[in-house]
Write an enzyme that holds these catalytic residues in place. Structure first.
Site, PDB file in Angstrom:
ATOM      1  N   LYS A   1      -9.635  29.410  22.185  1.00 38.56           N
ATOM      2  CA  LYS A   1     -10.787  30.099  21.577  1.00 38.56           C
ATOM      3  C   LYS A   1     -10.334  31.536  21.289  1.00 38.56           C
ATOM      4  O   LYS A   1     -10.619  32.123  20.250  1.00 38.56           O
ATOM      5  CB  LYS A   1     -11.986  30.140  22.545  1.00 38.56           C
TER       6      LYS A   1
ATOM      7  N   TRP B   1     -14.447  16.361  26.364  1.00 39.09           N
ATOM      8  CA  TRP B   1     -15.220  17.574  26.667  1.00 39.09           C
ATOM      9  C   TRP B   1     -15.064  18.606  25.543  1.00 39.09           C
ATOM     10  O   TRP B   1     -15.993  19.348  25.224  1.00 39.09           O
ATOM     11  CB  TRP B   1     -14.743  18.128  28.010  1.00 39.09           C
TER      12      TRP B   1
ATOM     13  N   HIS C   1      -6.337  16.899  28.214  1.00 34.59           N
ATOM     14  CA  HIS C   1      -6.449  18.334  27.965  1.00 34.59           C
ATOM     15  C   HIS C   1      -5.232  19.043  28.567  1.00 34.59           C
ATOM     16  O   HIS C   1      -5.113  19.127  29.790  1.00 34.59           O
ATOM     17  CB  HIS C   1      -7.745  18.789  28.654  1.00 34.59           C
TER      18      HIS C   1
ATOM     19  N   SER D   1      -7.102  25.999  25.270  1.00 32.65           N
ATOM     20  CA  SER D   1      -8.400  25.904  25.916  1.00 32.65           C
ATOM     21  C   SER D   1      -9.212  27.191  25.734  1.00 32.65           C
ATOM     22  O   SER D   1      -9.387  27.640  24.604  1.00 32.65           O
ATOM     23  CB  SER D   1      -8.184  25.548  27.390  1.00 32.65           C
TER      24      SER D   1
HETATM   25  C1  GTR Z   1     -13.562  24.444  30.883  1.00 37.38           C
HETATM   26  C2  GTR Z   1     -14.464  24.949  29.804  1.00 37.38           C
HETATM   27  C3  GTR Z   1     -13.835  24.776  28.477  1.00 37.38           C
HETATM   28  C4  GTR Z   1     -12.384  25.207  28.446  1.00 37.38           C
HETATM   29  C5  GTR Z   1     -11.657  24.994  29.746  1.00 37.38           C
HETATM   30  C6  GTR Z   1     -10.402  25.830  29.988  1.00 37.38           C
HETATM   31  O1  GTR Z   1     -14.133  24.503  32.123  1.00 37.38           O
HETATM   32  O2  GTR Z   1     -15.655  24.212  29.886  1.00 37.38           O
HETATM   33  O3  GTR Z   1     -14.597  25.444  27.497  1.00 37.38           O
HETATM   34  O4  GTR Z   1     -12.258  26.502  28.027  1.00 37.38           O
HETATM   35  O5  GTR Z   1     -12.443  25.254  30.844  1.00 37.38           O
HETATM   36  O6  GTR Z   1     -10.261  26.913  29.468  1.00 37.38           O
HETATM   37  O7  GTR Z   1      -9.580  25.376  30.757  1.00 37.38           O
END
Ligand code: GTR
Length: 428
Positions: free
Chosen positions: A273, A360, A409, A269
């Protein structure tokens, strides 16, 4: 009607509650989730230099185009990080204790940065397999809630850094009952059984994940109080977490039992990145794995599918450099898109993982990004081995790896099974 009246009468509390629900829901409303509605866009060509000349061989890629793209990402997206700090010490808090029912040797290293009243400690937890001949390859991972949450092992030091509040507790402190709470994400025993070292660092040790004007964490440590005004190219938190991973690598290089030339950097997540950016800036990472990284990670921003640049810069204003805000609702003007971030990994093996239910993060945009990076891998003689996004649980393992996992996710054992196969393919 009832809900409407309730919201009106109990306004403050219920509106807040509703907003909190929208913020935490996996697929916030009001964003694009329909593939048919993705408008057409043109990606910048990774193999055409700023002066318009074409990149035809690996020499020009390495000497001209790659540095150009890296600089564009630094200046426009993640921000410029400083180099190795002047004061850095590795303290062995724990040295090779036999752990995990004899499977592992556990080490805990405190990476001490800075000096005097300006000091910061990053804790690195390492499990190495007992049953193998050194030096061993490994995975360097970055976690969300503290090293003590990756396994129930009672000897893991509990982080003293800021933590994200969970389970209704709101003092931003870690607790013994959090031990092992994220263990489903870390296939530590499987990693060890397969002959790899598992190392992990808590991102909050490096830089607490909230917008505090860049005063805490490594930003505060390395910025002198005179530099109050930030430049639009100054580093955000993703660059800070990536920088912390490089400091962990500095330690791994000193440990003769670890094969530091075979270290895969992995994150999920926002930390996916981070692993992509860590691999881009630090070529010592021999493999790069990004799990469900989405917007600002592997997904193409120009698709505006799911999370957008504007939304991410608004929810998390501290993640990227200030220049990145220029591309809010203006993605086409950005001189890079995320396929070029993957291309920066070339020719090293890179793995992008998506999840079917993670709209998302734009799973298709993550796959298309790998295709967009492929021309650079082709310069080095590597084909992706697919033109179309594979269906769920049909991994592709070339020099670029990709899979679309069933489910939401998350990081699961399925993901780790693929990363282990991929590492076997390239490291053994
Ligand atoms: C969310 C965000 C994503 C992702 C995620 C995470 O809220 O929008 O970009 O990075 O968090 O890191 O769990």
């Amino acid at each position: 009607m009832f809900t409407y009246q309730l919201i009106r009468s109990e306004c403050g509390f219920f509106v807040l509650f509703f907003l909190a629900l929208v913020m935490t829901s996996a697929q916030p409303k009001g964003y694009l989730y329909d593939e048919q509605k993705v408008r057409s866009y043109t990606l910048p060509n990774p193999l055409v230099c700023i002066d318009g000349s074409a990149v035809k061989d690996t020499k020009v890629w390495r000497q001209k185009r790659r540095p150009e793209i890296l600089r564009l990402f630094e200046n426009e997206v993640y921000g410029r990080a400083p180099g190795k700090p002047e004061h850095m010490e590795f303290l062995e808090i724990e040295k090779d204790t036999i752990a995990l029912k004899g499977m592992a040797k556990r080490k805990q290293i405190a990476i001490k940065l800075g000096k005097g009243d300006k000091e910061l400690v990053i804790n690195l937890l390492i499990y190495s397999p007992t049953k193998t001949n050194a030096p061993v390859p490994g995975f360097l991972t970055v976690n969300f809630h503290g090293n003590h949450t990756v396994h129930l092992d009672p000897a893991i030091k509990i982080t003293e850094s800021w933590v994200r509040n969970r389970n209704g507790i709101s003092d931003n402190r870690a607790r013994p009952e959090d031990r092992g709470s994220s263990s489903s994400r870390w296939a530590i025993e499987e990693i060890l059984e397969n002959g790899y070292t598992f190392a992990t660092v808590y991102y909050g040790d490096i830089d607490p994940d909230f917008d505090d004007g860049y005063l805490n964490g490594v930003h505060g440590l390395l910025t002198s109080s005179k530099e109050i005004k930030r430049k639009p190219t100054d580093w955000g938190s993703i660059a800070a977490w990536a920088w912390g991973l490089s400091r962990c690598m500095d330690y791994l290089e000193t440990n003769p039992e670890i094969d530091s030339e075979k270290i895969a950097v992995m994150g999920h997540s926002r930390l996916g990145k981070t692993s992509l950016w860590a691999g881009a800036v630090d070529s010592r990472f021999a493999m790069i794995i990004s799990n469900n990284s989405g917007c600002g990670g592997a997904a193409l921003s120009r698709r505006k599918f799911g999370e957008t640049v504007k939304r991410i810069n608004t929810s998390f204003p501290h993640w990227f450099c200030d220049n990145y805000k220029k591309f809010n609702d203006n993605e086409d003007r950005c001189p890079v898109d995320q396929h070029m971030l993957i291309a920066l990994a070339a020719p090293r093996p890179v793995y992008i993982a998506s999840a079917e239910g993670d709209l998302w993060a734009d799973p298709r945009g993550e796959f298309l990004s790998t295709l967009g990076a492929e021309p650079v891998y082709k310069l080095f003689g590597y084909e992706m081995g697919a033109n179309e996004q594979p269906s769920a649980n049909q991994p592709i393992h070339g020099r670029i790896g990709y899979h679309l996992r069933r489910g939401k996710h998350d990081v699961t054992i399925y993901d780790w099974e693929q990363y282990l196969r991929f590492a076997d393919l390239h490291f053994k």
